[in-house]
Every structure is written in C-alpha cells, then in structure tokens.
Design a protein around this motif. Structure first.
Motif, mmCIF file in Angstrom:
data_model
loop_
_atom_site.group_PDB
_atom_site.id
_atom_site.type_symbol
_atom_site.label_atom_id
_atom_site.label_comp_id
_atom_site.label_asym_id
_atom_site.label_seq_id
_atom_site.Cartn_x
_atom_site.Cartn_y
_atom_site.Cartn_z
ATOM 1 N N LEU A 73 14.400 70.187 -23.486
ATOM 2 C CA LEU A 73 13.785 71.124 -22.560
ATOM 3 C C LEU A 73 13.957 72.542 -23.107
ATOM 4 N N PHE A 74 12.828 73.233 -23.344
ATOM 5 C CA PHE A 74 12.845 74.644 -23.722
ATOM 6 C C PHE A 74 12.568 75.476 -22.481
ATOM 7 N N LEU A 75 13.402 76.489 -22.249
ATOM 8 C CA LEU A 75 13.266 77.330 -21.063
ATOM 9 C C LEU A 75 12.793 78.723 -21.451
ATOM 10 N N ALA A 76 11.559 79.049 -21.048
ATOM 11 C CA ALA A 76 11.037 80.401 -21.216
ATOM 12 C C ALA A 76 10.879 81.019 -19.832
ATOM 13 N N THR A 77 11.909 80.862 -19.042
ATOM 14 C CA THR A 77 11.920 81.275 -17.637
ATOM 15 C C THR A 77 12.597 82.636 -17.487
ATOM 16 N N PRO A 78 12.361 83.346 -16.384
ATOM 17 C CA PRO A 78 12.876 84.711 -16.236
ATOM 18 C C PRO A 78 14.406 84.781 -16.139
ATOM 19 N N HIS A 79 14.955 85.912 -16.633
ATOM 20 C CA HIS A 79 16.357 86.207 -16.395
ATOM 21 C C HIS A 79 16.612 86.194 -14.886
ATOM 22 N N GLU A 81 16.578 84.140 -12.638
ATOM 23 C CA GLU A 81 16.072 82.910 -12.021
ATOM 24 C C GLU A 81 16.634 81.674 -12.725
ATOM 25 N N THR A 82 16.792 81.769 -14.025
ATOM 26 C CA THR A 82 17.176 80.601 -14.823
ATOM 27 C C THR A 82 18.539 80.059 -14.428
ATOM 28 N N MET A 83 19.520 80.947 -14.220
ATOM 29 C CA MET A 83 20.868 80.467 -13.912
ATOM 30 C C MET A 83 20.907 79.679 -12.610
ATOM 31 N N GLY A 84 20.064 80.052 -11.655
ATOM 32 C CA GLY A 84 20.028 79.338 -10.398
ATOM 33 C C GLY A 84 19.463 77.937 -10.521
ATOM 34 N N ARG A 85 18.562 77.745 -11.482
ATOM 35 C CA ARG A 85 17.930 76.444 -11.671
ATOM 36 C C ARG A 85 18.594 75.610 -12.765
ATOM 37 N N MET A 86 19.585 76.185 -13.447
ATOM 38 C CA MET A 86 20.154 75.492 -14.596
ATOM 39 C C MET A 86 20.725 74.105 -14.263
ATOM 40 N N PRO A 87 21.434 73.918 -13.144
ATOM 41 C CA PRO A 87 21.897 72.555 -12.835
ATOM 42 C C PRO A 87 20.750 71.549 -12.777
ATOM 43 N N GLU A 88 19.623 71.966 -12.216
ATOM 44 C CA GLU A 88 18.432 71.098 -12.180
ATOM 45 C C GLU A 88 17.949 70.793 -13.595
ATOM 46 N N PHE A 89 17.851 71.829 -14.425
ATOM 47 C CA PHE A 89 17.362 71.635 -15.792
ATOM 48 C C PHE A 89 18.270 70.699 -16.583
ATOM 49 N N LEU A 90 19.573 70.870 -16.426
ATOM 50 C CA LEU A 90 20.518 70.060 -17.188
ATOM 51 C C LEU A 90 20.435 68.583 -16.811
ATOM 52 N N GLY A 91 19.937 68.306 -15.613
ATOM 53 C CA GLY A 91 19.792 66.926 -15.197
ATOM 54 C C GLY A 91 18.509 66.265 -15.665
ATOM 55 N N LEU A 92 17.639 67.047 -16.324
ATOM 56 C CA LEU A 92 16.331 66.523 -16.705
ATOM 57 C C LEU A 92 16.204 66.165 -18.174
ATOM 58 N N ALA A 93 17.094 66.679 -19.003
ATOM 59 C CA ALA A 93 16.991 66.411 -20.440
ATOM 60 C C ALA A 93 18.368 66.424 -21.062
ATOM 61 N N VAL A 96 19.053 71.158 -23.855
ATOM 62 C CA VAL A 96 18.381 72.311 -23.253
ATOM 63 C C VAL A 96 18.538 73.505 -24.179
ATOM 64 N N ILE A 97 17.409 74.147 -24.494
ATOM 65 C CA ILE A 97 17.413 75.365 -25.309
ATOM 66 C C ILE A 97 16.834 76.474 -24.445
ATOM 67 N N ASP A 98 17.681 77.440 -24.098
ATOM 68 C CA ASP A 98 17.351 78.472 -23.115
ATOM 69 C C ASP A 98 17.042 79.787 -23.816
ATOM 70 N N LEU A 99 15.862 80.363 -23.521
ATOM 71 C CA LEU A 99 15.479 81.648 -24.102
ATOM 72 C C LEU A 99 15.615 82.800 -23.115
ATOM 73 N N SER A 100 16.139 82.546 -21.921
ATOM 74 C CA SER A 100 16.402 83.634 -20.980
ATOM 75 C C SER A 100 17.704 84.333 -21.367
ATOM 76 N N GLY A 101 18.016 85.405 -20.636
ATOM 77 C CA GLY A 101 19.248 86.139 -20.941
ATOM 78 C C GLY A 101 20.467 85.659 -20.182
ATOM 79 N N ASP A 102 20.327 84.600 -19.384
ATOM 80 C CA ASP A 102 21.374 84.281 -18.414
ATOM 81 C C ASP A 102 22.628 83.647 -18.995
ATOM 82 N N PHE A 103 22.565 83.091 -20.191
ATOM 83 C CA PHE A 103 23.743 82.442 -20.753
ATOM 84 C C PHE A 103 24.095 82.969 -22.139
ATOM 85 N N ARG A 104 23.657 84.185 -22.420
ATOM 86 C CA ARG A 104 23.955 84.806 -23.712
ATOM 87 C C ARG A 104 25.328 85.462 -23.737
ATOM 88 N N LEU A 105 25.716 86.071 -22.643
ATOM 89 C CA LEU A 105 26.965 86.829 -22.597
ATOM 90 C C LEU A 105 28.096 85.942 -22.095
#
Length: 345
Positions: A73-79, A81-93, A96-105
């Motif tokens: 799953l590639f995420l090109a979703t907004p900063h 918003e992504t962190m709130g949906r991440m548990p859902e995303f992690l259950g789907l694939a 996960v390769i995330d291009l938002s800023g939510d897990f960089r720092l």
C-alpha cells in the motif's frame, strides 16, 4: 507480479506513483483511490497515462473492500489525516510505504511543533523506517513500514550528511530552499494559480520550515530553513551555508562525497569549475530519480555553500518510494526508475 494500491492517487505525488508503478516490470497496480474522482478513469486527472492503463478510481472508504487484492500500500494522503487512518491501512497490506509527513519525525513533540497538532498515533512512529535508501538501506531491506522523507529534506540530507558524518561541519546550518509550484500540491488554492505564481519568488516560509526538523534529525546539527516558491513547475534546490571544521578544504569535501556516494546509483557529485551546469540544477533532473549534490568553498575561511537538487515529485517523493520498494523486494534499485531526465527542457 507484485500487486500494489495507491491511496490518494489523484494528486501530483499520486500521479507520479501511478506513472512509475504502471511502467514497473514487476508490479501490477490493482487499486487507485480518490474521493473526488471515484468511478472515473485514472487518465482523466493524469492525461499522461492515456493508453497506459484502464484503471478507474475507487472511493477511499471502499479500500477495505479490496482487501487481499494487493500486497503493498502506497499512501499519498494528506499530513495529519494519515496518522488517524494508519491503523486501518496497516490492516490492509503486509507492507505500507507512506509519503505523508506523519511518520517522518521520531519525536512526537517535534512533530506537534512543526505541524501544529498533537500526533494521534505516537506508538506507531518507532515502527517506521526512514525511506532514504542512501542512508537507511539495511533497515529498508527488513522493514514493512517505510516513511519517505520530504522533498526539500531529501535534498538537504543528501547534500549535508556526508559532511556531518565525516566531522567536517560545525555550528548551525542555514538552508535556503527553492521549490516549484507542484510542491504545493494539486489543491494549493488561489496562491498557486498562474496569475499569482507567474514571475513571483514568494517566501512562503521565512523560517522554521517543517523539513528543517528532518534535516536536523538526520545530521545531528541545528538547522534554520527558509523556503521560497519560484516559477518552475518541478524541482527543488537547496543552498546550505555551513561552517567547516578547522583544516577542512575543498579536497576534504570532495573526498567525503565520493566516499559516501561512490556506489550510489541515484546520487551524483556535481561541483565543476566551468560549464553551464557547474552546480546541481533541478531543471535537468525533471522526471528522474537523481539527486545531484555539490559545493563551493567560500572566500571567508572556514565557510562553504553546499547544494542539493532533485525533482520534488520523483527523488523527492514517488521515485524514492519506488526505490524503497525495489530494495524491500530484493530487486535492482533502478528497476522502473531508469529515466535520466531531459536536456534541453
């Protein structure tokens, strides 16, 4: 064939992900999501993909219905918003390769300072690997959760880290970053329309741009960053004014770069005495996954300007993500990323 999905596929980064992944010889794109364009063909907002795919967008809330139809799953979703949906995303694939800023720092408090909101999934931050192959290749090979750095951060880190690792820098770093209009995204609003952007050099972050935290995190040195929007559509160029440790000269800088990047396919050292493109220039990198780095030693003893340039949508985003995918799968890193850029452009 590896089956992949792109979430948030109607924006500029999403479009570049689709372009690269559709052309990838070992990948099949099975799902592309967009609420705005749900039910419509992908080649509507991305006309460059005409004839390359028959995909149609599905709504974001229908992604779960496609469970089992993709591996990555590639995420090109907004900063934010992504962190709130991440548990859902992690259950789907599985991956996960995330291009938002939510897990960089790494530090949630640093995230809150730069993004203006508390991090809602701080427990997940340590589970993500930084998706910058040149400095995190070993971790990427074994990681199922990858966070791709920001475009200006990538240029700054690739330009500065060889020197910081070699102990050639001291004190703070001033980063002057310039970016084309695509860096603001497809929904940037009235400030990004042609009438306002054309001919302008708008300083949209006079200090404390959020990417400075990523550069500090990677180099261990304090960074102060200014960001300016220029008339170009694509491209990032960072000029980093640095203080050199005593005795550091041009040969030491060049040696540090060569030792760091001798075996790197997508980083080139560009610091020439003559020629039209003596230092890194984003114009000739458009569409490519290259980052060029270079330097110029200052007239004032102990100072230098370090330069990095890349295409913000490719090496600064989607290309970096595909490079990480290749590493994780054990494929050649250049697979699907062979385009060299254009000249003249």
């Amino acid at each position: 064939m590896l089956r992949v999905a792109v979430v948030g596929a109607s924006g500029y980064i999403g479009g570049e992900l689709l372009r690269l992944l559709i052309g990838h010889p070992r990948v099949e794109v099975t799902v592309a999501t967009s609420n705005r364009f749900a039910g419509k063909r992908v080649d509507g907002p991305h006309p460059n993909l005409r004839g390359a795919t028959d995909l149609t967008f599905v709504a974001n809330d229908r992604l779960a219905e496609a469970e089992g139809s993709f591996d990555v799953l590639f995420l090109a979703t907004p900063h934010k918003e992504t962190m709130g949906r991440m548990p859902e995303f992690l259950g789907l694939a599985e991956q996960v390769i995330d291009l938002s800023g939510d897990f960089r720092l790494r530090d949630p408090q640093v995230y809150e300072h730069h993004y203006g909101t508390p991090h809602t999934a701080p427990e997940l931050i340590p589970t993500f690997t930084t998706g910058l192959p040149e400095w995190h290749r070993k971790e990427i090979r074994e990681s199922d959760r990858i966070s791709v750095p920001g475009c200006m951060a990538t240029a700054g880190i690739l330009a500065l880290r060889p020197l910081s690792e070699a102990g050639l820098l001291t004190g703070g770093i001033q980063v002057d970053a310039r970016t084309g209009s695509s860096g603001s995204g497809i929904s940037a609003g009235s400030s990004n329309i042609h009438a306002e952007r054309s001919g302008a050099m708008r300083i949209f972050a006079p200090n404390s741009h959020r990417h400075q935290a990523e550069i500090t995190q990677s180099t261990g040195l304090p960074v102060s960053m200014t960001a300016t929007g220029v008339e170009a559509v694509r491209g990032v160029q960072v000029l980093c004014r640095v203080q050199l440790t005593e005795g550091t000269d041009e040969r030491a800088l060049r040696r540090a770069y060569r030792e760091a990047y001798a075996d790197e396919r997508f980083v080139r050292v560009v610091a020439q005495k003559r020629g039209l493109y003596r230092l890194p220039e984003p114009k000739i990198l458009s569409g490519s996954n290259f980052c060029d780095v270079g330097f110029s030693v200052g007239d004032e003893p102990g100072t230098a300007v370090v330069v990095g340039a890349l295409d913000n949508l490719v090496k600064g985003g989607s290309g970096n993500a595909v490079q990480c995918l290749n590493i994780r799968q054990g494929w050649p890193e250049s697979l699907g990323l062979e385009f060299t850029g254009l000249h003249p452009n």
